[in-house]
Scaffold this active site. Structure first.
Site, PDB file in Angstrom:
ATOM      1  N   GLU A   1       0.815  -1.223   0.000  1.00 10.24           N
ATOM      2  CA  GLU A   1       0.000   0.000   0.000  1.00 10.24           C
ATOM      3  C   GLU A   1       0.847   1.270   0.000  1.00 10.24           C
ATOM      4  O   GLU A   1       0.313   2.367   0.109  1.00 10.24           O
ATOM      5  CB  GLU A   1      -0.952  -0.014   1.195  1.00 10.24           C
TER       6      GLU A   1
ATOM      7  N   LYS B   1       5.706  -1.397   1.743  1.00  8.03           N
ATOM      8  CA  LYS B   1       5.083  -1.572   3.062  1.00  8.03           C
ATOM      9  C   LYS B   1       5.111  -3.031   3.510  1.00  8.03           C
ATOM     10  O   LYS B   1       5.357  -3.344   4.662  1.00  8.03           O
ATOM     11  CB  LYS B   1       3.633  -1.075   3.003  1.00  8.03           C
ATOM     12  N   GLN B   2       4.815  -3.920   2.557  1.00  9.35           N
ATOM     13  CA  GLN B   2       4.659  -5.334   2.919  1.00  9.35           C
ATOM     14  C   GLN B   2       4.912  -6.204   1.699  1.00  9.35           C
ATOM     15  O   GLN B   2       4.838  -5.726   0.569  1.00  9.35           O
ATOM     16  CB  GLN B   2       3.247  -5.561   3.414  1.00  9.35           C
TER      17      GLN B   2
HETATM   18  C1  BGC Z   1      -2.480  -3.767   5.171  1.00  8.78           C
HETATM   19  C2  BGC Z   1      -3.481  -4.578   4.389  1.00  8.78           C
HETATM   20  C3  BGC Z   1      -4.372  -5.335   5.353  1.00  8.78           C
HETATM   21  C4  BGC Z   1      -5.016  -4.389   6.340  1.00  8.78           C
HETATM   22  C5  BGC Z   1      -5.828  -5.101   7.401  1.00  8.78           C
HETATM   23  C6  BGC Z   1      -3.208  -2.864   6.134  1.00  8.78           C
HETATM   24  O1  BGC Z   1      -2.285  -2.181   6.916  1.00  8.78           O
HETATM   25  O2  BGC Z   1      -1.672  -3.002   4.320  1.00  8.78           O
HETATM   26  O3  BGC Z   1      -2.814  -5.490   3.555  1.00  8.78           O
HETATM   27  O4  BGC Z   1      -5.337  -6.034   4.660  1.00  8.78           O
HETATM   28  O5  BGC Z   1      -4.011  -3.661   6.998  1.00  8.78           O
HETATM   29  O6  BGC Z   1      -5.038  -5.969   8.156  1.00  8.78           O
END
Ligand code: BGC
Length: 788
Positions: free
Chosen positions: A488, A592-593
């Site tokens: 994100e 971010k991930q």
């Molecule tokens: C993450 C998403 C996740 C959401 C709920 C966000 O911070 O980037 O991938 O689905 O949190 O856990």
């Protein structure tokens, strides 16, 4: 990132041995009990002090307007927020006129224990009132796995040195006041007085309250009843008000004598059923709880969990902290979905109000992989719930000018609730994640009835979405532009690899399923031309690659973006989303991930081993893990490319997310995806388990400190056990009868496992590892081998 350990290491229990008011809210999440239907936070019985009171019912929510300074076409107008419903946990005690409140008098001892095998939370306290009266209190509570509408509490008080006069007030309270929330967007909106009273019924030993929400028009009933055992004379009365009901037990105890009260509570709720119907439902649930009584409920709880652990436990030798955390994670995973029964699994389960109680891709991509192999019926139920929201997803696709179904990025009931479209609506990959969960479930269970009833339509409608969202360029390549992948911090991009590869799999899976069920497919309006167009698109999906660097691009152009200045980003600036504008995050190489790294796990077939190793090193050094969904996937890929110690480190981070409060927001609820993700990190990471193309495969290898790993999987009705040591693996079947056989791959070699005898195989020497990954400055995970 490391903090003082709040809970001592113990393989089957989470214990709190002193009460730290600063850690209360975290403990309330850690000690939350749930069965996926009802959830209660680990608040103290007397309600105060508290971090955050909470009682939740799956899919019981209120609507609230989503405010936009500058609204745009297609922005969702209304959000859904999980409601803190009528609290049945409250049991206030007065000792000789003084309220039992741990902030006053002397708290001689305090211990709470979450027993992962019993499914109960026990509290044992010794307290001396300000005027010197000593009491011992023992309480035990459970949210029943076997009777899903039932919550039960045992409350025992003993007078210690001198006679005591006790008044126990056991309550149901609606519209509790909640503490204000912070500015963190991940925290829920607080609703003021969300419940309107509809009915109150008081009887001598209990009663019920019925309420409804104003805008979402949902009705709920909560009922309670008490079984009292007291030596000598005692009085029980109940009085009520539209928003509360109180049963009072008054008695006198001589030293050594005990008052014992069992409180049975039940919840029912509905969007359709009439008031008498909901009222009768909770009455029936209470009658059923009474039939079993406290002892019966406790016994049934343990039996349920014995069965669960028997086929789901993961044993980890050599790292007791991870052992405890993984069981804790599996327990919360079970709690989030066990009895959800065609309702969603929220990203916090029912343990706290974080993210407004919404479900995200967390459920299908992180929780379902573990549930599918341990509690498959719960996995199917989540997908049945998705299926029940198909009309809403079709409507959303229409609003967006697309075909098929556009599932919401975040929701409770099925409508899109994200007010921030670059990380909401643009996260179209949710559709492919659902399709992947369907594929995985059918492949693991062979449940073709499910495929016919639910799976096929989900595959078809998601495939239609991809076909209309993407386009062929003049060279025939299929692109999906303007979407956001899992990362994100990089939004609204062209050709995000994760999205493209998942869409590709979705399109192929839909075309294959249509072939298996031609009649049903015709009924869904699919003809040969349409399914051929899915195959066409899938076969020509564009995969961006940077030839100069020899790595894939997370999305088109990613590797030419400016680098993020990690050296000058202080530790307190994380998570970056709270300290930097999105526009800056979006135009730089900061992840971010796990995104491309996630693609390499779920679509491992699309990359060569060398590509995986190079990509992993490149992206690991740009991934900050500001999402708790990241570490478990990094563990899987670190293991696959041969960095076993690093895999162990990431596993530790995923598993300890809440016990160590690594993201400092466990107060809002546990991170269910990360907890279930610790199963993924162990089974898919160290166990090397993959399930693509209907083929189960393993490639186990252990890091230095873990000397043995053992796990079980349910596969098409068979129970496979895998025991791994440093140099060999034992595969055995635990049921299925003499003719049962399971074909799998062990480090690429075909093996057949039968029930006759376990198969023991050597672990081949590890191939050379790829380039050494380094994390962004200050973001390395805690080293499990050295503890630093
Ligand atoms: C993450 C998403 C996740 C959401 C709920 C966000 O911070 O980037 O991938 O689905 O949190 O856990």
């Amino acid at each position: 990132m490391i903090r003082e350990r709040a809970y001592p290491v113990d393989p089957w229990h989470i214990r709190e041995t002193r009460l730290d008011l600063d850690l209360m809210a975290q403990s309330e999440s850690v000690f939350a009990l749930s069965n996926g239907h009802i959830g209660i936070r680990g608040n103290l019985d007397e309600g105060e002090p508290h971090g955050l009171p909470g009682t939740y019912l799956n899919s019981f929510y209120e609507l609230r307007p989503l405010p936009y300074a500058e609204a745009g076409y297609g922005f969702p107008e209304s959000g859904q927020t999980m409601v803190n419903v009528t609290n049945a946990k409250l049991m206030r005690l007065l000792v000789d006129d003084e309220p039992f409140d741990v902030r006053y008098g002397e708290l001689r001892s305090h211990e709470r224990t979450l027993d992962l095998r019993a499914g109960t939370l026990e509290r044992i306290v010794e307290w001396i009132s300000p005027s010197g009266q000593a009491i011992r209190v023992r309480t035990v509570r459970l949210v029943s796995f076997t009777q899903r509408a039932v919550v039960a509490f045992l409350y025992e008080v003993e007078a210690v040195d001198s006679p005591a006069r006790l008044i126990l007030q056991s309550e149901l309270v609606a519209n509790e006041q909640l503490p204000p929330t912070s500015k963190d967007p991940r925290v829920a909106a607080v609703l003021d007085h969300p419940l309107q009273a509809e009915e109150l019924l008081e009887q001598r030993t209990g009663g019920l309250l019925v309420h409804r929400t104003k805008a979402s028009d949902l009705r709920m009933a909560a009922a309670m009843e008490h079984l009292v055992e007291a030596p000598g004379k005692h009085a029980v009365t109940t009085e009520g008000h539209p928003d509360w009901l109180r049963t009072t037990v008054a008695c006198k105890l001589e030293p050594g004598q005990k008052l014992r009260v069992v409180k049975l509570a039940a919840y029912g709720w509905s969007s359709n059923r009439s008031l008498p119907a909901v009222r009768d439902q909770v009455g029936a649930a209470l009658a059923s709880a009474r039939l079993d009584g406290w002892e019966g409920l406790v016994e049934a709880q343990r039996d349920y969990l014995d069965a669960f652990w028997d086929h789901s436990d993961v044993k980890v030798e050599g790292d007791p902290e991870v052992q405890q955390a993984v069981r804790f994670g599996l327990f919360h995973m079970l709690q989030s979905g066990a009895r959800a029964e065609q309702r969603p699994i929220g990203s916090k389960g029912l343990t706290g109000p974080g993210y407004d109680g919404h479900t995200f891709w967390d459920a299908e991509t992180f929780v379902l992989p573990a549930l599918t192999y341990t509690q498959p019926s719960a996995a199917a139920d989540v997908l049945r719930w998705r299926h029940s929201t198909l009309d809403l997803a079709r409507e959303r696709a229409q609003t967006l000018g697309l075909q098929g179904a556009a599932f919401p990025w975040r929701t409770i009931r099925g409508q899109e609730c994200s007010a921030y479209w670059p990380a909401g609506t643009a996260g179209f990959h949710i559709g492919a994640d659902i399709a992947d969960a369907v594929r995985r479930y059918v492949s693991a269970t062979g449940d073709f009835d499910f495929e016919r009833e639910v799976g096929l339509e989900l595959l078809v409608e998601t495939a239609r979405l991809w076909r209309s969202l993407g386009h062929h360029d003049r060279h025939g390549r299929f692109h999906i532009d303007g979407v956001t992948g899992p990362d994100e911090y990089t939004a609204v991009v062209n050709d995000n690899i994760y999205t493209n590869l998942m869409a590709q799999q979705n399109l192929f899976a839909a075309a294959d399923a249509v072939k298996r069920h031609p009649d049903l497919a015709r009924r869904l309006g699919v003809d040969g031309e349409e399914s051929a167009s899915w195959r066409d698109a899938a076969a020509s999906v564009h995969i961006p690659y940077d030839r100069e660097l020899g790595v894939h691009q997370q999305s088109e152009g990613f590797t030419r973006l400016q680098e993020w200045d990690f050296e000058n980003t202080p530790p307190e600036a994380y998570p970056l989303l709270l300290n930097y504008p999105y526009f800056d995050l979006y135009r730089k190489q900061v992840v971010k991930q796990a995104d491309l790294v996630m693609a390499m796990y779920v679509r491992g077939d699309a990359f060569t081993p060398e590509e995986k190793a190079r990509n992993f090193a490149y992206y690991d050094s740009r991934t900050v893990r500001d999402s708790s969904l990241s570490a478990c996937i990094q563990a899987v890929m670190a293991a696959e490319v041969g960095h076993l110690e690093l895999a162990h480190d990431y596993l530790g981070e995923a598993a300890l997310m809440d016990l160590h409060d690594l993201h400092q927001n466990a107060r809002d609820g546990v991170h269910v995806a990360s907890l279930a993700g610790s199963w993924i990190a162990l089974v898919a990471g160290l166990g090397g388990m993959r399930d693509s193309g209907g083929q189960l495969s393993f490639a186990p290898r252990l890091p230095s400190r873990i000397n043995a790993l053992e796990f079980s999987l349910l596969w098409r009705g068979l129970r496979l056990r895998v025991e791994v040591t440093a140099d060999e693996v034992t595969y055995s079947l635990r049921n299925g009868g003499g003719s049962a056989r399971l074909d799998l791959l062990h480090h690429g070699k075909e093996v057949t496992i039968t029930q006759v005898k376990p198969v023991v195989l050597a672990i081949p020497p590890a191939p050379p590892t790829g380039p050494q990954p380094n994390q962004p400055f200050g973001r390395a995970p805690v080293r499990r081998a050295t503890g630093s």
